[in-house]
Design an enzyme around this catalytic site. Structure first.
Site: not given
Ligand SMILES: Cc1cc2nc3c(=O)[nH]c(=O)nc-3n(C[C@H](O)[C@H](O)[C@H](O)COP(=O)(O)OP(=O)(O)OC[C@H]3O[C@@H](n4cnc5c(N)ncnc54)[C@H](O)[C@@H]3O)c2cc1C
Length: 200
Positions: A158, A96, A154, A60, A181-182
Site C-alpha cells: 500500500g 522465496q 507492488q 533513441r 522517440e517513437g
C-alpha cells in the site's frame, strides 16, 4: 534556436498537463506562414529525413539510457525497502517468490546495461547504420523500466501507491519512455522491416 520566440506565424497553442516529466514543458505549437532565416536551417533543403534519422539513431539510445536509470532507481528502492520490511517473520525479500523476482530483475538489468554499452560503442566507433540497434535498446530499456517500476510499487504494498515514496513517481516517469522517440510498436516495426528486407 531554430524558430525564435516572437517569429510571426509561430504560436504556442497550449501547455500539456502530463502524468509525469514535469521538469520539462510539452506544448502544442503551430506554424502559419512562418518564415525563418536561411541560417537557421538544419542541414540542406530536401535532406530533412536524413537529419531526422541521424538524430533518432542517437536520441533513441539516450531515451534507453534514461529508462535504464529509472529501472535502476526502482530496483534500488525496492531492494532497500524489502530488505527492511518484516512480514511473516522475515524480510519481504527473503520470501522465496520475492527473492526469485529480484534475481530475474537483476539479470534483466544487467542484460539491458550490456546492450546499451554495445550500442554506445557503435556510436563511439562512428557506425552510421545503427537504426535497428537504436530501436532494440529503446524497447528493452523502456519495457524494463515500466516493469521494474510496477514491480517496485507492488513490493512496497500500500505504501507504494502513496506519494510518500519515489516508486509511484518512477512508475509515472517510466510510462513515457515506452511512448516518446517513437512508440515501442514503431520500434518493433523498424526491427521487423529490417529483418524482412534481409531475409526476403
Ligand atoms: C512528454 C512527451 C514529450 C514529447 N517530446 C517530443 C519531442 O521533444 N519531440 C518530438 O518530436 N516528439 C515528442 N513527443 C511526441 C512523441 O514522440 C509521440 O507522442 C509518439 O511518437 C507517438 O506518436 P503519437 O502521439 O502521434 O501517437 P500515434 O502515432 O497516434 O499512436 C497511437 C497508437 O497507435 C500505435 N501505432 C501508430 N502507428 C502504428 C503502426 N504503424 N503500427 C502499429 N501501431 C501503431 C502507437 O504505437 C500508439 O499505441 C513527446 C511526447 C510526450 C508524451
Amino acid at each position: 534556436m531554430l524558430v525564435e520566440k516572437g517569429t510571426p506565424g509561430f504560436e504556442t497553442l497550449r501547455l500539456e498537463k502530463k502524468m509525469g516529466t514535469h521538469a520539462s514543458s510539452t506544448a502544442a505549437l503551430t506554424f502559419t506562414d512562418c518564415r525563418i532565416p536561411r541560417a537557421n536551417l538544419l542541414g540542406k533543403p530536401g535532406e530533412g529525413m536524413k537529419v531526422m534519422i541521424a538524430t533518432l539513431n542517437k536520441s533513441r539510445p539516450s531515451a534507453g539510457a534514461q529508462a535504464l536509470g529509472i529501472a535502476s532507481a526502482a530496483f534500488d528502492d525496492m531492494l532497500t525497502y524489502t530488505n527492511e520490511r518484516i512480514q511473516g517473520g522475515k524480510t519481504v525479500v527473503q520470501h522465496q517468490a520475492n527473492t526469485f523476482l529480484m534475481a530475474d530483475l537483476a539479470t534483466e538489468l544487467l542484460s539491458v546495461r550490456l546492450l546499451l554499452d554495445h550500442v554506445g560503442r557503435l556510436i563511439d566507433d562512428g557506425e552510421k547504420d545503427i537504426g535497428v540497434e537504436a530501436s532494440m535498446i529503446k524497447i528493452k530499456a523502456s519495457d524494463l523500466a515500466m516493469r521494474l517500476a510496477t514491480e517496485a510499487v507492488q513490493m512496497f504494498g500500500g505504501h507504494g501507491y502513496t506519494r510518500e515514496h519515489r516508486v509511484e513517481r518512477l512508475m509515472r516517469e517510466a510510462k513515457v519512455t515506452q511512448i516518446w522517440e517513437g512508440t515501442n510498436q514503431i520500434q518493433r516495426q523498424v526491427i521487423g522491416r529490417d529483418l524482412l528486407a534481409r531475409y526476403s
